[in-house]
Design an enzyme around this catalytic site. Structure first.
Site, mmCIF file in Angstrom:
data_model
loop_
_atom_site.group_PDB
_atom_site.id
_atom_site.type_symbol
_atom_site.label_atom_id
_atom_site.label_comp_id
_atom_site.label_asym_id
_atom_site.label_seq_id
_atom_site.Cartn_x
_atom_site.Cartn_y
_atom_site.Cartn_z
ATOM 1 N N CYS A 2 1.103 -1.224 0.025
ATOM 2 C CA CYS A 2 0.325 0.098 0.185
ATOM 3 C C CYS A 2 1.004 1.645 0.266
ATOM 4 C CB CYS A 2 -1.136 0.293 1.436
ATOM 5 S SG CYS A 2 -2.265 -1.397 1.552
ATOM 6 N N LYS A 591 5.132 -4.293 -5.716
ATOM 7 C CA LYS A 591 7.101 -4.189 -5.560
ATOM 8 C C LYS A 591 7.483 -3.846 -4.357
ATOM 9 C CE LYS A 591 10.238 -3.865 -8.498
ATOM 10 N NZ LYS A 591 10.868 -4.606 -8.806
HETATM 11 C C1 F6R Z 1 10.196 -11.011 -7.475
HETATM 12 C C2 F6R Z 1 10.460 -10.241 -6.940
HETATM 13 C C3 F6R Z 1 10.366 -10.507 -5.278
HETATM 14 C C4 F6R Z 1 10.603 -9.091 -4.501
HETATM 15 C C5 F6R Z 1 10.779 -10.018 -2.745
HETATM 16 C C6 F6R Z 1 11.374 -9.031 -2.223
HETATM 17 O O1 F6R Z 1 11.058 -10.693 -8.574
HETATM 18 O O2 F6R Z 1 10.447 -9.441 -7.178
HETATM 19 O O3 F6R Z 1 10.286 -11.124 -5.107
HETATM 20 O O4 F6R Z 1 12.472 -10.035 -4.779
HETATM 21 O O5 F6R Z 1 9.479 -9.488 -2.936
HETATM 22 O O6 F6R Z 1 11.580 -7.555 -2.864
HETATM 23 P P1 F6R Z 1 13.348 -6.728 -2.110
HETATM 24 O O7 F6R Z 1 14.387 -7.243 -3.017
HETATM 25 O O8 F6R Z 1 12.331 -4.972 -2.393
HETATM 26 O O9 F6R Z 1 13.531 -6.962 -0.063
#
Ligand code: F6R
Length: 596
Positions: A2, A591
């Site tokens: 969010c 994301k």
């Molecule tokens: C897959 C993806 C997720 C992230 C995970 C960790 O393509 O994007 O598996 O890798 O949510 O996110 P970060 O790297 O931002 O800690």
């Protein structure tokens, strides 16, 4: 998850400012969005003067301010949602209101005790419009107002009743303030010339001001004519100290590309070349910390976990070092043996993943050294780290991580060789991988027949051995998250221990076959699959008879995992497009994962 954005100040179009802010935060959640504004010139003489609320299902995308919000306003709060409690409906979208529709709240997090609180409120006569946990907040504030008659105290008392990790932002028709409080979930305040901004991520604020205050847990801020920061644990006022952001967040346009995912896949070679040429002092600091630590642990989630897994193979082979790798959310349960001599290296694109932050905070309290490889400067993980390494991959806008993955693996390759005192060798291999990635991308049309074949499948199995085992896990994750095809990555050696039972005529299987120490064994696995009817898609430098389809990736030595993942990323992208899906915003995902 969010995204939260708030504005209060001299601008007359608060709704527009909030909408633009939400667009920058949409990567945090994109199933619905909403804005509440306090219209200007309210005299509060009639019962009809109310906050104006506008809520929509779906992505903000190119949304514009409609008639409802296009009145003069100096105060607005908004939210872009990733559903946790309650489906994707107008009613469940934020902001939520109290019974009198005088208090609006946007919320990020999960209220763990919401059922008890809601039951209590219902007994007191409160009526609810949504299925969310968040909606109890305005009602709790309304209830508190009956006794405190003071919005600040009412928000404070309400916040203290909530269990879990929450960030909330409140505006009331009766006050010229925005009030926000948080624990766990991030909130950043920006101070402009004559205004304040509030967002769940600094990137939303940076287009307006570089003066930032990152709120700590259990703080409450009151933004208005008399701004104030409070510590909710002892009730004392704290000094509002704004720091100047030294970085910029450059959001790019898609340009000639149909999607960010394919644009970002294409940026990888440039990023890798730059990593190969820039060995910064933080890298040296990290290398020294690894050499001195009594136990080094990588932690990460999803794609970041896979990057760390690649790292464990590289460290073992190149630097002859044992490094432990843990899925971040599981590291919570493995912390007993962590002490002040331990080194925890967090891998994270966003730097905001709660599953990573939580165990890091515990390890930090135990005195461990915290290092991180993150892509977002100013993020929580970056700020809490003793040793900070930036990936410098540029803002990753597609939900599926591609360039941040190869950037992480590239940095880990450099570190492994630095421990071995041969970083020049790492640079050479990275340049080799960058060249190979350029070729693969240039010839990406060749992958179309494989993508067409896979797009009709319900399942795909992906195998690798050694470092390619990690690649097979990452390839599977890319395919499942953007194509919704069930993809399973596994170590070649594990096939016979169960999964071979699922292979039948026509089952697709991607086989990572670099010419390293795993070559013969992985080819034997391919033959075993083929003899059960499986269709083999071989990825490696050399075409073999057992391959039904062949994707060439030339040998890049220890940088093989970097080059090898690229055709899998492209395949995932092509399959998603073929299936009519939006690869940039896959269903159910966001994301930045800021809830547990
Ligand atoms: C897959 C993806 C997720 C992230 C995970 C960790 O393509 O994007 O598996 O890798 O949510 O996110 P970060 O790297 O931002 O800690």
């Amino acid at each position: 998850m969010c995204g939260i954005f708030g504005y209060i100040g001299s601008k007359k179009n608060a709704a527009q400012t909030v909408l633009s802010g939400l667009k920058l935060l949409e990567y945090r959640g994109y199933d619905s969005w909403g804005i509440a504004i306090k219209p200007q010139n309210l005299k509060l003489k009639t019962q009809n003067e109310k906050l104006i609320i506008d809520k929509h299902i779906g992505k903000i995308g190119k949304a514009v301010i409609g008639n409802k919000l296009s009145v003069i306003s100096h105060l607005a709060i908004g939210h872009t949602r990733w559903a946790t409690h309650g489906g994707v409906t107008d009613k469940n979208a934020h902001p939520h209101l109290d019974c009198k529709k005088e208090i609006a709240v946007v919320h990020n997090g999960i209220i763990e005790n919401f059922e008890d609180l809601k039951k209590d409120l219902k007994n007191k006569g409160h009526k609810f419009a949504s299925e969310t946990d968040s909606e109890i907040i305005p009602h709790l504030i309304e209830e508190e107002m009956k006794t405190t008659k003071n919005i600040e105290k009412a928000v404070k008392n309400t916040f203290n009743k909530l269990k879990g990790m929450n960030a909330l932002v409140v505006s009331s028709i009766k006050s010229n303030e925005i009030i926000a409080a948080k624990t766990g979930s991030p909130l950043v305040v920006g101070k402009g010339e004559e205004d304040f901004y509030l967002a769940s991520d600094a990137s939303g604020i940076l287009p307006h001001t570089k003066n930032l205050l990152f709120m700590s847990d259990n703080q409450m801020v009151i933004l208005g004519k008399k701004p104030k920061l409070l510590n909710l644990l002892d009730g004392k006022t704290e000094k509002m100290t704004f720091e100047k952001a030294t970085w910029e967040t450059k959001f790019e346009e898609k340009g000639d590309f149909p999607h960010f995912m394919i644009k970002e896949i294409g940026q990888q070679s440039t990023i890798i070349r730059s990593i190969a040429k820039n060995i910064d002092s933080q890298l040296e600091k990290l290398t020294a910390a690894i050499e001195n630590a009594h136990g080094t642990f990588f932690i990460g989630a999803g794609t970041a976990y896979h990057a760390g897994l690649v790292g464990t193979y590289l460290f073992s082979k190149i630097s002859k070092r044992h490094v432990n790798m843990a899925v971040a959310s599981e590291f919570n349960y493995l912390l007993d043996f962590i002490n002040k001599e331990s080194l925890i290296i967090a891998l994270s694109q966003s730097g905001e993943t709660i599953d990573v932050i939580e165990p890091l905070s515990i390890a930090q309290k135990k005195g461990s050294t915290i290092a991180s490889l993150v892509n977002s400067p100013g993020s929580t993980i970056f700020r809490m780290s003793d040793i900070k390494l930036l990936l410098n991959a540029g803002v990753e806008q597609a939900v599926a991580s591609t360039k941040a993955y190869t950037a992480k693996v590239s940095k880990l390759l450099i570190i492994s060789y630095m421990i071995y005192k041969r970083e020049d060798e790492a640079s050479k291999q990275l340049l080799l991988a960058a060249e190979e990635i350029d070729r693969i991308i240039k010839e990406k049309e060749k992958l179309k027949p494989v993508a067409d074949f896979l797009s009709k499948s319900e399942n795909v199995y992906i195998i690798g051995r050694g470092v390619s085992f990690a690649t097979s896990l990452e390839a599977a994750l890319k395919i499942k998250e953007v194509t919704y095809i069930h993809a399973e990555g596994l170590a070649g050696g594990e096939l016979k221990h169960g999964t071979l039972a699922l292979i039948s005529k026509g089952t697709p299987c991607i086989v990572f076959a670099p010419q390293d120490e795993t070559y013969q064994a992985i080819l034997s696995n391919a033959i075993e699959i083929k003899s059960r009817g499986g269709v083999i898609i071989g990825v490696g430098p050399k075409k073999e008879d057992v391959f039904d389809y062949f994707i060439q990736v030339k040998d890049c030595l220890d940088a093989n995992p970097i080059a090898q993942i690229v055709p899998a990323q492209i395949l995932a992208y092509l399959i998603a497009v073929k299936r009519g899906l939006d690869p940039d915003k896959p269903r159910n995902l966001a994301k930045s994962v800021t809830v547990k």
